[in-house]
Write a protein that holds these residues in place. Structure first.
Motif, mmCIF file in Angstrom:
data_model
loop_
_atom_site.group_PDB
_atom_site.id
_atom_site.type_symbol
_atom_site.label_atom_id
_atom_site.label_comp_id
_atom_site.label_asym_id
_atom_site.label_seq_id
_atom_site.Cartn_x
_atom_site.Cartn_y
_atom_site.Cartn_z
ATOM 1 N N ILE A 1 0.843 -1.208 0.000
ATOM 2 C CA ILE A 1 0.000 0.000 0.000
ATOM 3 C C ILE A 1 0.874 1.253 0.000
ATOM 4 C CG2 ILE A 1 -1.619 1.340 1.409
ATOM 5 C CD1 ILE A 1 -2.883 -1.353 2.236
ATOM 6 N N ASP A 2 1.898 1.266 0.839
ATOM 7 C CA ASP A 2 2.802 2.421 0.887
ATOM 8 C C ASP A 2 3.494 2.613 -0.449
ATOM 9 O OD1 ASP A 2 2.086 2.866 3.505
ATOM 10 O OD2 ASP A 2 3.842 1.852 4.368
ATOM 11 N N GLY A 3 3.915 1.528 -1.098
ATOM 12 C CA GLY A 3 4.555 1.604 -2.409
ATOM 13 C C GLY A 3 3.616 2.143 -3.464
ATOM 14 N N LEU A 4 2.349 1.741 -3.416
ATOM 15 C CA LEU A 4 1.368 2.239 -4.373
ATOM 16 C C LEU A 4 1.087 3.718 -4.152
ATOM 17 C CD1 LEU A 4 -1.143 -0.749 -4.462
ATOM 18 C CD2 LEU A 4 0.395 -0.022 -6.285
ATOM 19 N N ARG A 5 1.036 4.136 -2.907
ATOM 20 C CA ARG A 5 0.804 5.555 -2.601
ATOM 21 C C ARG A 5 1.969 6.422 -3.072
ATOM 22 N NH1 ARG A 5 -1.617 4.646 3.352
ATOM 23 N NH2 ARG A 5 -3.758 4.238 2.719
ATOM 24 N N ALA A 6 3.175 5.846 -3.040
ATOM 25 C CA ALA A 6 4.362 6.583 -3.452
ATOM 26 C C ALA A 6 4.388 6.816 -4.965
ATOM 27 C CB ALA A 6 5.611 5.840 -3.008
ATOM 28 N N LEU A 7 3.646 6.041 -5.707
ATOM 29 C CA LEU A 7 3.639 6.212 -7.167
ATOM 30 C C LEU A 7 2.966 7.457 -7.522
ATOM 31 C CD1 LEU A 7 2.783 2.598 -8.336
ATOM 32 C CD2 LEU A 7 4.984 3.732 -8.439
#
Length: 141
Positions: A135-141
């Motif tokens: 989730i954090d990785g997706l938000r960082a996109l």
């Protein structure tokens, strides 16, 4: 006419009648006296998930449907048509004892009308930490 302890007058002079529910049917009458499912290959614990096999239902000849399925079988089939249900949900929705539901589901499994599956055990679910990282990785996109 005398009243019972609840103050309700008896109807039809029988203890097989409930003023609010109507005629009572004993659980053993619904299962033909059986207390265990016919099939021994499937466990019907409360969280077992029941899926309907439409193809098997369609294979039952229209004239034989009444002979094959009792009203309780049809109630279970109708509930499973809506969505996958657990044994506990089916028992609650049909207002039948779990033991009766297990026996009836065993009949339906033997006929190939339903499929029983197990929910994913918690040990096989992804780790919460990994999901948060995704989730954090997706938000960082």
């Amino acid at each position: 006419m005398t009243e019972d302890m609840s103050g309700t007058p008896p109807h039809h002079g029988s203890h097989w009648y409930d003023a609010e529910a109507g005629p009572l049917v004993r659980p053993y009458a619904m299962t033909g006296g059986r207390t265990r499912p016919v099939t021994t290959t499937v466990r019907f614990d409360l969280i077992a998930l029941i899926d309907l096999e439409e193809e098997a239902l369609e294979a039952v000849p229209a004239g034989k449907e009444a002979e094959t399925f009792g009203p309780e079988h049809r109630a279970l089939i109708d509930l499973c048509r809506i969505e996958t249900q657990s044994v506990a949900e089916l028992a609650a929705e049909t207002d039948l004892p779990v033991g009766v539901v297990r026996v009836l589901l065993g009949d339906l499994v033997e006929l190939g009308c339903v499929r029983v599956s197990r929910p994913v055990p918690p040990a096989q679910l992804p780790d919460e930490k990994i999901l948060r990282e995704v989730i954090d990785g997706l938000r960082a996109l």
